[in-house]
Scaffold this active site. Sequence first.
Site, PDB file in Angstrom:
ATOM      1  N   ALA A 288     -14.342   6.521   1.346  1.00  0.00           N
ATOM      2  CA  ALA A 288     -14.127   6.502   2.799  1.00  0.00           C
ATOM      3  C   ALA A 288     -12.852   7.277   3.112  1.00  0.00           C
ATOM      4  O   ALA A 288     -12.056   7.607   2.226  1.00  0.00           O
ATOM      5  CB  ALA A 288     -14.015   5.068   3.318  1.00  0.00           C
TER       6      ALA A 288
ATOM      7  N   GLY B 144      -9.651   6.892   5.853  1.00  0.00           N
ATOM      8  CA  GLY B 144      -9.020   6.053   6.856  1.00  0.00           C
ATOM      9  C   GLY B 144      -8.056   6.842   7.719  1.00  0.00           C
ATOM     10  O   GLY B 144      -8.067   8.078   7.722  1.00  0.00           O
ATOM     11  N   GLY B 145      -7.209   6.106   8.438  1.00  0.00           N
ATOM     12  CA  GLY B 145      -6.264   6.772   9.328  1.00  0.00           C
ATOM     13  C   GLY B 145      -5.196   7.548   8.596  1.00  0.00           C
ATOM     14  O   GLY B 145      -4.710   8.568   9.094  1.00  0.00           O
ATOM     15  N   MET B 146      -4.813   7.068   7.405  1.00  0.00           N
ATOM     16  CA  MET B 146      -3.741   7.734   6.667  1.00  0.00           C
ATOM     17  C   MET B 146      -4.187   8.337   5.348  1.00  0.00           C
ATOM     18  O   MET B 146      -3.557   9.276   4.865  1.00  0.00           O
ATOM     19  CB  MET B 146      -2.605   6.739   6.386  1.00  0.00           C
ATOM     20  CG  MET B 146      -1.805   6.346   7.611  1.00  0.00           C
ATOM     21  SD  MET B 146      -0.294   5.467   7.156  1.00  0.00           S
ATOM     22  CE  MET B 146      -0.962   4.050   6.311  1.00  0.00           C
TER      23      MET B 146
ATOM     24  N   LYS C  86      -6.190   5.337  -3.317  1.00  0.00           N
ATOM     25  CA  LYS C  86      -6.037   5.752  -1.923  1.00  0.00           C
ATOM     26  C   LYS C  86      -4.970   6.845  -1.883  1.00  0.00           C
ATOM     27  O   LYS C  86      -3.815   6.616  -2.253  1.00  0.00           O
ATOM     28  CB  LYS C  86      -5.620   4.564  -1.057  1.00  0.00           C
ATOM     29  CG  LYS C  86      -5.523   4.876   0.426  1.00  0.00           C
ATOM     30  CD  LYS C  86      -5.208   3.609   1.219  1.00  0.00           C
ATOM     31  CE  LYS C  86      -5.156   3.892   2.710  1.00  0.00           C
ATOM     32  NZ  LYS C  86      -4.855   2.649   3.486  1.00  0.00           N
TER      33      LYS C  86
ATOM     34  N   ASP D 169      -3.892  -5.591  11.335  1.00  0.00           N
ATOM     35  CA  ASP D 169      -5.151  -4.841  11.343  1.00  0.00           C
ATOM     36  C   ASP D 169      -6.269  -5.689  10.739  1.00  0.00           C
ATOM     37  O   ASP D 169      -7.051  -5.206   9.919  1.00  0.00           O
ATOM     38  CB  ASP D 169      -4.999  -3.524  10.576  1.00  0.00           C
ATOM     39  CG  ASP D 169      -6.145  -2.554  10.855  1.00  0.00           C
ATOM     40  OD1 ASP D 169      -6.892  -2.787  11.822  1.00  0.00           O
ATOM     41  OD2 ASP D 169      -6.290  -1.575  10.097  1.00  0.00           O
TER      42      ASP D 169
END
Length: 481
Positions: free
Chosen positions: A25, A27-29, A50, A156
Amino acid sequence: MWPRRGYRGVDVETFGRYELLRKIAIGGMGAVYLARQKGPVGFQKLLVVKRLLPHLSEDDEFIEMFLDEGRIAAHLNHPNIAQIYDLGDVDGQYFIAMEYVHGEAVGPLGLRAQQRKLTIPLGLKCRIIADAAAGLDAAHNARSPSGRKLALIHRDVSPQNVLVGYNGGVKLIDFGVAKASGKFSQTVVGTIKGKHAYMSPEQARGEPLDHRSDIFGLGTVFYELLTHQRLFKRDTEIATLKAVVGTKIVPPSEVMPDIPKELDAIVLKALARKREERFASAGEVQLALDEFLVQQKLHATPAHLAAFMQDTYSEELEEERLAAEPTVIHYDPRLAARQQAAAAAAAAGDTAGSGQRPTARPTPAGTPARKPGGSSASAPAMVKDPSGVSASSTSPMAPARRAPTGSSAATAPVAGRSGTSGGSAAPARSGGSTSSAAPMPAKGGTGSGRAPSPPPGRTAGSAPKRVPTRTPEPPEEPEEP
């Protein structure tokens, strides 16, 4: 975490000491990858890497925010929180290595159930939220190694950040926008971080937050899991934030009649607009749900949750079992060499134990062949006869030779000259007469087919003398007086 189906067609990218098998995936960062860590003697481990997005690698604020996620989560050690293994950079690309949760997020799980027209049992819905509350409570009460309270706020809590494993475990993930005391990056007052549809009213207004903000987010996730409807999501971000602050919340039992009214009180208390009216801690949410399960006599253990997950995703799990294995065991060459040597030694031992004669180069006549251990490789096992003469008990028969002229020993195969038998069952003959007594054991037979021993009188070092075989004569009867 966030598993996908199978591992076919994987393009492996080497990233430091990790192999990135595929992208899971974005994500935002950062981008999230299923990765593999390898080590000596076949060590391997699946995990998640990540990696900070390239366009954010030049922004100091995002770098500090990204590193804060790893530093904060490293202090958290709880069964309901995904663990952090490593934090660093490879050629200027920052990364976090974390636990791989083989399962599905709550959001996709709800969609999957709707697509297959399945109903997630009420007890299992309560179990998911209760376990997530346990992880959230552990994060809120986390302390640094020196004992200082971190005062951590997740900020979050959403369906994408609550994972349900196929083994029945529930894990809270993604502390990327978490707020904690002592973190390097600081949030400017009035800045909104997180997903708008799962924010608390005070978070939507940009006010200072405490841990009760996460309880409101967890209540929102619970409401949507129960009713299969979005609570605050609207067409625009502004409309969504206004709904978070002021829209009326319909009790879950009015949306879904099969939901007990006793559950309404728990959900609405978690979703109270005033933080003073909410649960004081996430631990209280967990206790309230556990008490509800006991009162309603609902079966909701991790084993029940695991059975439901494996049944719901049976096709995907079967596909993964049939897919190519993503990990390949690499052995230390020294270990492999030792294993090969041990196997060869075992094979040699089996050959010797089976009585088969190994292939070897011929040896000169009269020279016994020796095994590596110093014993004769071809000599049979010798046993003592009652008469005191050694004989072979297991040696095979040697090819028969022609007996000398005048000897009647041609009636039985022999190993050498007349009077030397290659088998213990052959009757001994002497002077051309056959003895009617029990067969005499062979004398000095080797069963190897080698040349016979030289006659008596040979110098030292020669074969021992052979004792001629005699038929015992009956004792004389005493004379009468």
